[in-house]
Design an enzyme around this catalytic site. Structure first.
Site, PDB file in Angstrom:
ATOM      1  N   GLN A  14       0.881  -1.241   0.000  1.00  0.00           N
ATOM      2  CA  GLN A  14      -0.187  -0.039   0.008  1.00  0.00           C
ATOM      3  C   GLN A  14       0.755   1.365   0.187  1.00  0.00           C
ATOM      4  O   GLN A  14       1.255   1.692   1.047  1.00  0.00           O
ATOM      5  CB  GLN A  14      -0.915   0.317   1.148  1.00  0.00           C
ATOM      6  CG  GLN A  14      -2.066   1.055   1.214  1.00  0.00           C
ATOM      7  CD  GLN A  14      -3.225   1.055   2.170  1.00  0.00           C
ATOM      8  OE1 GLN A  14      -3.196  -0.147   2.730  1.00  0.00           O
ATOM      9  NE2 GLN A  14      -4.165   1.756   1.950  1.00  0.00           N
ATOM     10  N   PHE A  15       1.291   1.724  -1.107  1.00  0.00           N
ATOM     11  CA  PHE A  15       1.918   2.936  -1.333  1.00  0.00           C
ATOM     12  C   PHE A  15       1.400   4.302  -0.622  1.00  0.00           C
ATOM     13  O   PHE A  15       1.988   4.896  -0.313  1.00  0.00           O
ATOM     14  CB  PHE A  15       2.565   3.247  -2.884  1.00  0.00           C
ATOM     15  CG  PHE A  15       1.469   3.802  -3.380  1.00  0.00           C
ATOM     16  CD1 PHE A  15       1.262   5.135  -3.808  1.00  0.00           C
ATOM     17  CD2 PHE A  15       0.411   3.219  -4.115  1.00  0.00           C
ATOM     18  CE1 PHE A  15       0.144   5.788  -4.737  1.00  0.00           C
ATOM     19  CE2 PHE A  15      -0.382   3.763  -5.100  1.00  0.00           C
ATOM     20  CZ  PHE A  15      -0.641   5.173  -5.255  1.00  0.00           C
ATOM     21  N   THR A  16       0.170   4.207  -0.512  1.00  0.00           N
ATOM     22  CA  THR A  16      -0.566   5.280  -0.095  1.00  0.00           C
ATOM     23  C   THR A  16      -0.278   5.526   1.434  1.00  0.00           C
ATOM     24  O   THR A  16      -0.520   6.885   1.881  1.00  0.00           O
ATOM     25  CB  THR A  16      -2.236   5.272  -0.316  1.00  0.00           C
ATOM     26  OG1 THR A  16      -2.532   4.371   0.585  1.00  0.00           O
ATOM     27  CG2 THR A  16      -2.570   5.197  -1.609  1.00  0.00           C
TER      28      THR A  16
END
Length: 145
Positions: free
Chosen positions: A78-80
């Site tokens: 999850q890059f967010t």
């Protein structure tokens, strides 16, 4: 490296209508990688999470790890998690590592957890995913390196 750790009674991840990862009792991990991360950070966080005492013993105290309880891991990239919302109304994701750097480190992280004897299910790196969980407690922590 930043990981949101959620103690769960069950969790699953679906991509395009297909369940690609599913666990019963254990941990759902939302995994973010930043530019400065290396194998050193991956090893530290994997060891920390595998041995984190967040499961209750017979007296209701958090004394057991996912290893102690025979729990499983559902690991979702999850890059967010590296979204910066301090300015403006649209998050800035400049702190998130590019996929060509992040994916190998994410895969190494999962491998390090498996080396410890854990069952590790995953989402699909870079895909749009639907994640479901039944948070146990709820217990949610952030582990960073």
């Amino acid at each position: 490296m930043r990981v949101v750790v959620q103690r769960t009674k069950e969790a699953s991840v679906t991509v395009a209508g297909e369940v690609v990862g599913q666990i019963e009792h254990g941990l759902l991990l939302l995994v973010g990688i930043t530019h400065e991360d290396s194998e050193k950070e991956v090893e530290f966080v994997a060891d920390k999470i595998a041995n984190l005492r967040i499961f209750e013993d017979e007296e209701g105290k958090m004394n057991y790890s996912v290893l102690d309880t025979g729990g499983q891991i559902l690991s979702v990239s999850q890059f967010t998690l590296y979204g910066d919302c301090r300015k403006g109304r649209r998050p800035n994701f400049m702190a998130a590592a590019r996929p060509e750097q992040a994916e190998p480190l994410y895969e190494l992280f999962n491998a390090k957890l498996r080396e410890k004897g854990l069952v590790v299910e995953t989402g699909r790196f870079g895909a749009m995913m639907d994640v479901r969980l039944l948070n146990d407690g709820p217990v949610t922590l952030i582990v960073e390196a």
